[in-house]
Design a protein around this motif. Structure first.
Motif, PDB file in Angstrom:
ATOM      1  N   LEU A  16       0.838  -1.206   0.000  1.00 36.55           N
ATOM      2  CA  LEU A  16       0.000   0.000   0.000  1.00 36.55           C
ATOM      3  C   LEU A  16       0.870   1.251   0.000  1.00 36.55           C
ATOM      4  N   LEU A  52       1.075   4.176   1.619  1.00 36.61           N
ATOM      5  CA  LEU A  52       0.542   4.852   2.797  1.00 36.61           C
ATOM      6  C   LEU A  52       1.179   6.211   3.044  1.00 36.61           C
ATOM      7  N   ASP A  98      -1.100   9.116   2.360  1.00 34.65           N
ATOM      8  CA  ASP A  98      -2.470   9.030   2.850  1.00 34.65           C
ATOM      9  C   ASP A  98      -2.755  10.165   3.836  1.00 34.65           C
ATOM     10  N   GLU A 150      -5.319  10.725   5.874  1.00 30.97           N
ATOM     11  CA  GLU A 150      -5.839  10.338   7.189  1.00 30.97           C
ATOM     12  C   GLU A 150      -4.719   9.895   8.119  1.00 30.97           C
ATOM     13  N   ILE A 193      -7.647   2.182   9.701  1.00 33.32           N
ATOM     14  CA  ILE A 193      -7.549   2.850   8.396  1.00 33.32           C
ATOM     15  C   ILE A 193      -6.742   1.992   7.427  1.00 33.32           C
ATOM     16  N   MET A 194      -5.635   1.439   7.915  1.00 31.48           N
ATOM     17  CA  MET A 194      -4.782   0.622   7.054  1.00 31.48           C
ATOM     18  C   MET A 194      -5.514  -0.633   6.583  1.00 31.48           C
ATOM     19  N   LEU A 246      -8.753  -0.974   6.331  1.00 30.21           N
ATOM     20  CA  LEU A 246      -9.807  -0.533   5.422  1.00 30.21           C
ATOM     21  C   LEU A 246      -9.245  -0.309   4.024  1.00 30.21           C
ATOM     22  N   LYS A 247      -8.080   0.306   3.955  1.00 30.02           N
ATOM     23  CA  LYS A 247      -7.453   0.561   2.662  1.00 30.02           C
ATOM     24  C   LYS A 247      -7.006  -0.747   2.009  1.00 30.02           C
ATOM     25  N   HIS A 275     -10.106  -2.287   0.663  1.00 32.35           N
ATOM     26  CA  HIS A 275     -10.522  -1.546  -0.531  1.00 32.35           C
ATOM     27  C   HIS A 275      -9.657  -1.938  -1.727  1.00 32.35           C
ATOM     28  N   GLN A 276      -8.347  -2.047  -1.483  1.00 30.22           N
ATOM     29  CA  GLN A 276      -7.448  -2.452  -2.577  1.00 30.22           C
ATOM     30  C   GLN A 276      -7.778  -3.851  -3.066  1.00 30.22           C
ATOM     31  N   GLU A 307     -10.938  -3.753  -5.064  1.00 32.82           N
ATOM     32  CA  GLU A 307     -10.678  -3.185  -6.378  1.00 32.82           C
ATOM     33  C   GLU A 307      -9.953  -4.184  -7.267  1.00 32.82           C
TER      34      GLU A 307
END
Length: 380
Positions: A16, A18, A21, A23, A150-151, A153-154, A157-158, A161
């Motif tokens: 990721l 990060l 990012d 946030e 947050i990490m 969640l990302k 999400h990745q 996707e």
């Protein structure tokens, strides 16, 4: 084994991006303000390296794990506070303590994922001896949990996707395959129909549609009972071959049918089982090929062969008599010193006339055959 699983989890987050990012940058800034430290960072530790993913007040991307402050947290799973690094033998000789940026204070709390694995740390540091009160420690733990959420969640999400892109690629691959199959299906000059187990039409190509429209003056549609478009003389054979295909066996039939305006058509029919993904027969693939031209050519070849047989028969039997007579007369004429009696010449004339008749008969036969072939060509 747990360390292997932990490192595998870390590897997922290393992919990721990060650093940029917003946030996570905000959380690092909040930690720096609350803890009153110029340095704050989020790091991940794999088997060999500490990776600084988000930072404030320090410009370091990575460090060897064995000399990392955070390595002590990974091993203990507890919050680590070092008020004065020069007084702690664990880090007193650390390069970041003795050299730039001359760290004198360090506090870190573990980054724990939903599976309970410590993937890294949320840290604050200072170039002066320092400490955190209970409120600051509690806030650092809360910020660490928020950062991990947050990490994750990302990461989800990745993954979503990535799954979406893979699904889209698979969908496009299937669409492309269907387009190629449909293109092949429609470009065929043969009649192709896909039938379900009850004999209803599931799909068909343009050749099948045009054939039904021309012969039956109606439109072929999905859901039609295909047997209604068959010649009465072919229905029993069709049902026999159709049932064989439903039993998983390929079969074949051929015949001649008079289609009215289309005339007589020689055809070859193929019946093949249609399978689903779990290897079950769900229908029958039926194809019909017009082989009239080939059949007519075969008949022409047979007729030519018969002509040759007839000629051979004439040559071996009917020519032999006149030729034998002529050869006999010539021998007698030689014996007479080529001054034969009139009777010899008359006999010779009769034999020659018979031979001429046979030759004329062959010429007429061959000419008639050629005329018939030319007529057949014009008709078809």
């Amino acid at each position: 084994m747990s360390e292997t699983v932990r490192v595998q989890a870390v590897k997922q987050f290393e992919q990721l991006n990060l650093q940029l990012d917003n946030e996570l940058q905000e959380l690092v800034a909040i930690a720096s303000e609350i803890c009153d430290t110029p340095i704050a960072l989020i790091s991940l530790l794999d088997e060999h390296t500490q990776w600084i993913k988000v930072s404030r007040g320090i410009n370091i991307e990575s460090a060897p794990r064995q000399i990392s402050f955070c390595n002590h947290i990974i091993q203990s799973h507890n919050v680590l506070i070092i008020p004065d690094t020069l007084l702690d033998e664990r880090v007193a000789n650390h390069p970041l303590v003795l050299g730039g940026p001359s760290l004198r204070f360090y506090a870190g709390t573990p980054l724990i994922n939903r599976d309970g694995l410590v993937l890294g740390t949320f840290c604050v540091a200072h170039s002066k001896p320092h400490n955190l009160d209970k409120h600051q420690q509690m806030m650092l733990k809360m910020l660490s949990k928020q950062a991990m959420s947050i990490m994750e969640l990302k990461l989800n999400h990745q993954q979503l996707e990535k799954n979406r892109q893979q699904a889209e690629q698979q969908k496009q691959t299937i669409i492309n395959a269907e387009i190629r199959l449909r293109s092949f299906f429609e470009s065929s000059a043969n009649l192709h129909v896909l039938l379900d187990a009850s004999g209803q039409v599931l799909d068909y190509n343009k050749t099948a549609y045009n054939f039904v429209r021309k012969v039956h003056s109606t439109k072929l549609s999905r859901g039609d009972l295909f047997i209604t478009y068959l010649a009465t003389s072919f229905i029993n054979t069709f049902l026999e071959k159709f049932n064989l295909a439903l039993a998983g066996k390929k079969s074949y039939a051929e015949g001649l049918t008079n289609y009215g305006e289309l005339g007589e058509v020689w055809w070859e029919a193929n019946f093949a089982p249609a399978w689903n993904a779990v290897n079950e027969v769900i229908g029958v693939s039926y194809s019909l090929r017009n082989v009239t031209e080939r059949k007519l050519y075969e008949q022409q070849i047979l007729a030519q062969n018969q002509s040759l047989v007839n000629i051979a028969h004439i040559q071996s039997h009917e020519y032999r008599g006149p030729l034998t007579s002529i050869m006999g007369m010539m021998n007698l004429i030689k014996e007479e010193g080529y001054q034969p009696p009139v009777e010899y010449l008359k006999l010779l004339e009769v034999a020659i006339n018979k031979l001429d008749e046979k030759i004329r008969a062959i010429v007429i036969h061959v000419n008639n055959r050629d005329l018939n072939n030319e007529s057949d060509t014009k008709l078809f």
